[in-house]
Design a protein around this motif. Structure first.
Motif, PDB file in Angstrom:
ATOM      1  N   ALA A 121      11.891  -7.054   3.741  1.00 55.48           N
ATOM      2  CA  ALA A 121      11.462  -5.901   2.636  1.00 55.48           C
ATOM      3  C   ALA A 121      10.447  -5.274   3.978  1.00 55.48           C
ATOM      4  O   ALA A 121      11.153  -4.129   4.446  1.00 55.48           O
ATOM      5  N   VAL A 122       9.091  -5.353   4.357  1.00 55.63           N
ATOM      6  CA  VAL A 122       8.925  -5.424   5.667  1.00 55.63           C
ATOM      7  C   VAL A 122       9.206  -5.732   6.971  1.00 55.63           C
ATOM      8  O   VAL A 122       8.917  -4.449   7.698  1.00 55.63           O
ATOM      9  N   LYS A 166      11.541  -2.385   7.307  1.00 53.69           N
ATOM     10  CA  LYS A 166      10.626  -0.846   7.407  1.00 53.69           C
ATOM     11  C   LYS A 166       9.524  -1.265   9.675  1.00 53.69           C
ATOM     12  O   LYS A 166       9.644   0.044  10.200  1.00 53.69           O
ATOM     13  N   VAL A 170      13.392  -1.130  11.686  1.00 55.78           N
ATOM     14  CA  VAL A 170      14.236  -0.118  12.063  1.00 55.78           C
ATOM     15  C   VAL A 170      14.110   0.441  13.669  1.00 55.78           C
ATOM     16  O   VAL A 170      12.791   0.825  13.415  1.00 55.78           O
ATOM     17  N   SER A 210      18.054   5.940   4.943  1.00 58.17           N
ATOM     18  CA  SER A 210      17.170   5.435   5.036  1.00 58.17           C
ATOM     19  C   SER A 210      17.329   4.406   5.329  1.00 58.17           C
ATOM     20  O   SER A 210      16.381   2.903   5.238  1.00 58.17           O
ATOM     21  N   THR A 211      17.092   3.970   3.610  1.00 61.97           N
ATOM     22  CA  THR A 211      17.614   2.352   2.931  1.00 61.97           C
ATOM     23  C   THR A 211      18.663   1.799   3.738  1.00 61.97           C
ATOM     24  O   THR A 211      17.988   0.467   4.224  1.00 61.97           O
ATOM     25  N   ARG A 244      17.344   0.646   7.086  1.00 61.21           N
ATOM     26  CA  ARG A 244      15.877  -0.226   6.991  1.00 61.21           C
ATOM     27  C   ARG A 244      16.750  -2.143   6.470  1.00 61.21           C
ATOM     28  O   ARG A 244      16.716  -3.025   7.017  1.00 61.21           O
ATOM     29  N   SER A 279      16.950  -5.553   8.307  1.00 59.24           N
ATOM     30  CA  SER A 279      16.667  -6.431   8.088  1.00 59.24           C
ATOM     31  C   SER A 279      17.088  -7.475   8.217  1.00 59.24           C
ATOM     32  O   SER A 279      16.877  -8.691   7.800  1.00 59.24           O
TER      33      SER A 279
END
Length: 438
Positions: free
Chosen positions: A110-111, A114, A117, A154-155, A158, A162
């Motif tokens: 997840a990090v 963000k 991206v 946005s989702t 990301r 990832s």
């Protein structure tokens, strides 16, 4: 789906209060636990299986996962569990098996999503969302609003950023564990795509164990020909699907090899612990995990009528709703009961009638409960285009059917073996032998 079929937004998350202290503590414990587990020979296993924490149940003072621990117990020396947390509980002590916690990998991915991206990811996401939005408007008359469009782009951006990191991290984990078989839950849904693709790149056989209801209306398991025939997309899908029975396998067209293995937990509850015959006087309403208030209103509407028929109304929340339901039960459940049983089979053995829209519990009641009725709504028609149950379309219709308690269609009309194939241990072992795991 939420706009067309539900009265609320879909979230898929627990309603328990969030605790930053608890989550941080559990994350730290997970990191320390994983480093010890993977540094030892206990980090090697022929079978690696993913587990959802929502399926953990406390049994005799230890945690037991109803979806995976039966498989683990069948091959305890051979199996390592990659486990998700639920509500940041620390899932020890356990009845079975060795375990590493999934949370550190999930947090890092997840990090990285963000941090990494880029404009190219947003461009891809915008194009994909536009394609979906145009087709939704064309075929369904549905329009994606600006707020959700922005959030979805946005989702997806990301997620796209990832995925290479996910792929690499999972490949390194699997190279450490060295399994011959990776078993995942909800493998066709998408979140396990990087894990499955990494396993396939290493020559590891992949299989999904059925974790709940699937049907011809289930969007995660039924694809248009373009997707079915896409070699690239199939790299993200499991090789095999271990279904509860032939009925379920026949419902889906996912490009996977289907096996009728059975439902280990159901078999254990019926054959091992037993579903003892007790007074079956409950009208059991099963919530769907999303629209609890809908089922709450149904329970309120039925309570006085059911009492006249010598039935007790019991509302069973989905595990994701349980925290809220138990808090509410002390003040708002006059005239009916909130089911507090962790195991649905404890509830089914006192049920005369089971009612729901799209719950797996409708099928789990087959062969146990006298009457099973499915609420005929757009949601249930989407979820179960075909099913073997009685239907009702309103409270009045349901009450009419309930007044004739002794003329219901009994469960003998169901081919139980077709839905729930027997001898899961034998079937699972045959599958393992077929994959070279004798």
């Amino acid at each position: 789906m939420s706009d067309l079929l539900y009265g609320v937004r879909l979230t898929g998350t627990s309603n328990a209060p969030k605790s930053l202290t608890r989550s941080a503590s559990t994350m730290l414990r997970s990191l320390l636990h994983n480093s010890r587990q993977l540094a030892s020979e206990g980090g090697r296993a022929n079978i690696c299986i993913t587990a959802e924490g929502v399926a953990d149940q406390m049994v005799d003072g230890k945690w037991f996962n109803r979806l995976t621990d039966h498989f683990v117990a069948a091959r305890p020396a051979d199996t390592l569990v990659l486990a998700d947390h639920f509500e940041w509980r620390w899932p020890f002590p356990r009845h079975h098996g060795r375990m590493v916690m999934h949370a550190p990998w999930q947090a890092m991915n997840a990090v990285r999503g963000k941090m990494c991206v880029q404009a190219a990811h947003y461009k891809q996401a915008k194009e994909l969302v536009q394609l979906i939005s145009d087709r939704a408007q064309m075929h369904m008359g549905w329009e994606l609003d600006a707020e959700r469009r922005k959030a979805l782009i946005s989702t997806l951006a990301r997620k796209a950023a990832s995925m290479p990191w996910q792929y690499g991290a999972y490949a390194r984990l699997l190279e450490r564990v060295l399994p011959q078989l990776l078993m995942v839950g909800a493998g066709c849904y998408g979140p396990a795509a990087s894990l499955i693709a990494a396993a396939k790149s290493l020559g590891i056989c992949t299989a999904e164990y059925q974790h709940g209801a699937v049907s011809s209306g289930h969007d995660a398991y039924n694809f248009a020909p373009t997707i079915q025939n896409s070699a690239i997309y199939k790299r993200t899908l499991p090789d095999h699907f271990l279904g509860y029975g032939k009925w379920w396998n026949d419902q889906i067209n996912a490009p996977v090899q289907k096996w009728a293995v059975g439902n280990p937990h159901r078999s254990a509850r019926i054959d091992g612990l037993g579903v003892q015959k007790e007074a079956q006087t409950d009208l059991l309403i099963l919530s769907d995990g999303i629209e609890f208030n809908l089922y709450l209103d149904l329970a309120r509407s039925l309570r006085s009528h059911a009492e006249a028929m010598n039935l007790r109304v019991v509302l069973r929340p989905h595990p994701l709703e349980r925290t809220r339901a138990l808090q509410m039960s002390k003040t708002e459940s006059a005239g009916f009961q909130i089911d507090t049983n962790a195991d649905i089979y404890q509830s089914l053995k006192t049920a005369h009638t089971v009612v729901s829209e799209v719950s797996t519990g409708l099928f789990e009641a087959v062969g146990i409960v006298e009457r099973i009725l499915i609420w005929d709504t757009p949601k249930s028609r989407f979820g179960y285009p075909s099913h073997p149950f009685e239907t009702f379309d309103s409270v009045d219709t349901l009450l009419q059917k309930l007044t004739h308690l002794n003329v219901g269609i009994r469960e003998e009309r169901f081919d139980v073996e077709h839905i729930w194939v027997a001898n899961w241990k034998k079937n699972f072992n045959n599958f393992l032998i077929n994959q070279g795991l004798s």
